[in-house]
Design a protein around this motif. Structure first.
Motif, PDB file in Angstrom:
ATOM      1  N   GLY A   1      -3.344  -9.639 -10.497  1.00 43.99           N
ATOM      2  CA  GLY A   1      -4.592  -8.948 -10.228  1.00 43.99           C
ATOM      3  C   GLY A   1      -5.793  -9.848 -10.096  1.00 43.99           C
ATOM      4  N   GLY A   2      -5.803 -10.956 -10.749  1.00 49.60           N
ATOM      5  CA  GLY A   2      -6.931 -11.882 -10.674  1.00 49.60           C
ATOM      6  C   GLY A   2      -8.101 -11.419 -11.508  1.00 49.60           C
ATOM      7  N   GLY A   3      -8.646 -10.205 -11.235  1.00 50.91           N
ATOM      8  CA  GLY A   3      -9.801  -9.719 -11.978  1.00 50.91           C
ATOM      9  C   GLY A   3      -9.452  -8.681 -13.009  1.00 50.91           C
ATOM     10  N   GLY A   4      -8.179  -8.486 -13.349  1.00 51.10           N
ATOM     11  CA  GLY A   4      -7.739  -7.493 -14.322  1.00 51.10           C
ATOM     12  C   GLY A   4      -6.373  -6.953 -13.943  1.00 51.10           C
ATOM     13  N   ALA A   5      -5.909  -5.904 -14.686  1.00 52.98           N
ATOM     14  CA  ALA A   5      -4.578  -5.348 -14.440  1.00 52.98           C
ATOM     15  C   ALA A   5      -4.689  -3.843 -14.223  1.00 52.98           C
ATOM     16  CB  ALA A   5      -3.659  -5.639 -15.619  1.00 52.98           C
TER      17      ALA A   5
ATOM     18  N   LEU B   1      -3.875  -0.143 -14.821  1.00 56.02           N
ATOM     19  CA  LEU B   1      -3.316   0.572 -15.969  1.00 56.02           C
ATOM     20  C   LEU B   1      -2.077   1.376 -15.582  1.00 56.02           C
ATOM     21  CD1 LEU B   1      -3.926   1.221 -19.006  1.00 56.02           C
ATOM     22  CD2 LEU B   1      -4.967   3.333 -18.171  1.00 56.02           C
ATOM     23  N   ARG B   2      -2.141   2.104 -14.475  1.00 62.20           N
ATOM     24  CA  ARG B   2      -1.018   2.942 -14.070  1.00 62.20           C
ATOM     25  C   ARG B   2       0.242   2.102 -13.855  1.00 62.20           C
ATOM     26  NH1 ARG B   2      -0.786   8.001 -12.017  1.00 62.20           N
ATOM     27  NH2 ARG B   2      -3.064   8.040 -11.806  1.00 62.20           N
ATOM     28  N   ALA B   3       0.079   0.934 -13.203  1.00 61.14           N
ATOM     29  CA  ALA B   3       1.239   0.074 -12.939  1.00 61.14           C
ATOM     30  C   ALA B   3       1.846  -0.431 -14.247  1.00 61.14           C
ATOM     31  CB  ALA B   3       0.824  -1.108 -12.054  1.00 61.14           C
ATOM     32  N   LEU B   4       1.001  -0.714 -15.249  1.00 60.52           N
ATOM     33  CA  LEU B   4       1.519  -1.145 -16.548  1.00 60.52           C
ATOM     34  C   LEU B   4       2.419  -0.064 -17.162  1.00 60.52           C
ATOM     35  CD1 LEU B   4      -1.532  -2.874 -18.290  1.00 60.52           C
ATOM     36  CD2 LEU B   4       0.648  -3.937 -17.725  1.00 60.52           C
ATOM     37  N   ILE B   5       1.916   1.187 -17.123  1.00 58.37           N
ATOM     38  CA  ILE B   5       2.677   2.286 -17.719  1.00 58.37           C
ATOM     39  C   ILE B   5       3.978   2.506 -16.958  1.00 58.37           C
ATOM     40  CG2 ILE B   5       2.642   4.788 -18.151  1.00 58.37           C
ATOM     41  CD1 ILE B   5      -0.393   4.512 -18.611  1.00 58.37           C
TER      42      ILE B   5
END
Length: 571
Positions: A440-444, A446-450
């Motif tokens: 992501g470079g600037g963060g992650a 949330l939906r993809a993490l779950i």
């Protein structure tokens, strides 16, 4: 020895007097018989008429002479004395010095003996050609174009006598060295000579001679090209002295022709060199500048306008410190300096290479600078350093997380097999979070993490919530929490039953304190009856990493809920 008639002697004096070379004649004792103005000037007199009745040897004795190696010559070693001993000398290169006048000059000195019938020396003729300016021109060329070196130009002159009454022209043997034809092979006419002149030069040559005669000019000079016997073109300088009758009609022209091809080539080479430098100077993408000894800009190329916004004309004559940091010390070498562009809002870094400029005597006369805009490179280096530091920071944090996971997993496991499975799963959760963080470079997301954590149970879970990009630190912790919830459900909860389901929801809203907050809920359904655990293991601690969660071990299924300030999620 043949004796000249007065007429021949008069003619000879006219011819010799027209020469640019210094010519003099002495008897066997060195007494002066004849001297032209050019020789008089070389001896320190303005004209030959100022010379007293003296022995030429006495005049020469007052002038020091040095050979090409800088060795001072005794009077007895000089060309005139050698000629008086019967030895001809041709074009001896000498450095002459007049101590009384503080004058130095370079000459080519020739001397020739003339013998009596009995073989004794009757007189000697000496010729000197001042080549000082020629030597200086060559030195200037070497300084301007260091790659080129020229030897001193030795020039032979052809003397000619043109009778405008008969049309006949007498030429000396030196013509053969210039155009390859000997006088015996040449027609003694002007028309033959003009037939060899370059077509582009003939009109100007004829016109200049006609204008000189119409103006009754005594002296005239022309430069033109003439074809050599082998076909190539020779540049010559043609100088003459004209004699007129009382009505102003030209009667006779006495002159000299000198091969100046090398001088022309040297001048052209210098012009070409300057043109090449000018082309590089004007078209270079780097700033190129010449500074004087006071570090003022003598010249600067157009690149300065593209890089700093100043026109070259506006900077000439100004201190170089006007466009760089004032504390900059300009010395030969390579260094970086902060520039001061026309737009004060811009920041420009220059990499400068400075070289000393020397004159022909090796004296310092300024600096030559080449300045390259390295602003983007410096910014890239700064960004790279920032990324390296960020990577170091993340690596240290990640290692701390792994160490904590390993330590607590081993401490709270009843067997190595249980510890192995738990540790592998938790490390996998961390690795999954890191993949999203890195990508992501600037963060992650949330939906993809779950989705990554519940992927092994397709169709058994329902997820609902807005798309959010969360900070790297939050993503890592949140992935561990979800992983523990999934693992617990797969071992003890709803995911152990074929009909069991899990619902994951999240939202963003206002907390009781009035701040924006993130709410996440995990609810299990249709699984086995839930019993309250007798003890809290390491997994419970992981679930409690986020905020202050609430756990409800309801018989119909586990319910987990947590609220976290949005400030902790913001990348």
């Amino acid at each position: 020895m043949h004796r000249l008639t007065k007429r021949d002697e008069s003619l000879l004096r006219v011819v010799l007097g027209s020469l640019l070379d210094g010519v003099a004649a002495v008897d066997a004792k060195g007494t002066l018989l004849f001297i032209n103005d050019a020789m008089a000037r070389l001896l320190g007199f303005r004209v030959s008429a100022e010379l007293p009745d003296l022995c030429l040897l006495d005049a020469l004795a007052r002038i020091e002479a040095f050979d090409e190696n800088g060795r001072k010559l005794a009077l007895d070693e000089r060309p005139l004395m050698r000629a008086l001993r019967g030895e001809p000398v041709v074009d001896a290169a000498l450095r002459m010095r007049q101590p009384a006048q503080g004058r130095e000059y370079d000459v080519l000195n020739s001397a020739f003996p003339i013998f009596e019938d009995d073989g004794t020396v009757a007189m000697a003729v000496i010729r000197m050609r001042d080549v000082t300016e020629q030597r200086r021109a060559m030195q200037a060329l070497r300084v301007s174009e260091e790659r080129y070196q020229y030897a001193t130009l030795a020039i032979e002159a052809m003397i000619y006598d043109w009778s405008l009454v008969t049309g006949q022209i007498l030429r000396t043997d030196a013509i053969e060295k210039i155009i390859g034809w000997s006088p015996r092979e040449m027609e003694a006419t002007r028309a033959w000579w003009l037939s060899l002149v370059h077509p582009e030069d003939i009109e100007e040559l004829v016109s200049s001679r006609r204008e000189a005669f119409e103006a009754r000019a005594e002296r005239s000079e022309a430069e033109y090209r003439i074809r050599h016997r082998d076909g190539h073109w020779v540049h010559v300088s043609d100088r003459f002295l004209a004699l007129y009758d009382p009505e102003g009609k030209p009667l006779r022209v006495v002159g000299s022709v000198v091969d100046v091809t090398r001088e022309k080539a040297a001048i052209q080479a210098l012009a070409d060199s300057e043109q090449r430098y000018r082309s590089l100077f004007e078209n270079a993408s780097d700033i190129v500048a010449l500074l004087d000894t006071e570090m003022r800009i003598v010249s600067i190329n157009p690149a300065v306008e593209a890089i700093l916004g100043f026109s070259p004309a506006s900077l000439e004559g100004r201190p170089f410190s006007d466009i760089v940091a004032r504390e900059t010390s300009l010395q030969p070498g390579t260094f970086e300096v902060e520039a001061r562009p026309r737009d004060p809002a811009r920041s420009v870094t220059l990499e400068v290479r400075a070289n000393t400029l020397l004159d022909g005597r090796g004296r310092h006369i300024g600096l030559h600078l080449i300045a390259r805009d390295v602003t983007e490179r410096k910014l890239a280096e700064a960004r790279q350093m920032l990324l390296v530091r960020e990577l170091q920071h993340r690596t240290k944090n990640l290692l701390a997380v792994v160490q904590s996971l390993a330590t607590n997993t081993l401490r709270n496991s009843t067997s190595l097999a249980q510890a192995h499975d738990a540790l592998i799963g938790r490390l996998h959760a961390v690795a999954t979070a890191q993949e999203f963080v890195t990508a992501g470079g600037g963060g992650a997301p949330l939906r993809a993490l779950i989705e990554g954590e519940i992927a092994p149970f397709p169709g058994r879970t329902n997820i609902s919530g807005p798309d959010l990009i969360v900070s790297n630190a939050f993503a890592q912790t949140f992935a561990l929490v979800v992983h523990e919830l999934v693992t617990n459900a797969a071992k003890y909860g709803a995911l152990t039953s074929p009909k069991g389901k899990v619902e994951l929801t999240w939202s963003v809203g206002q907390s009781e304190s009035g701040e924006q907050a993130f709410r996440f809920a995990w609810t299990e359904r249709d699984g086995p009856v839930v019993a309250i655990p007798r003890s809290a293991g390491f997994g419970r601690k992981i679930i409690g990493l986020l905020g202050q969660p609430t756990l409800n071990f309801a018989p119909e299924g586990l319910h987990y809920q947590v609220e976290v300030p949005m400030t902790e999620l913001t990348p």
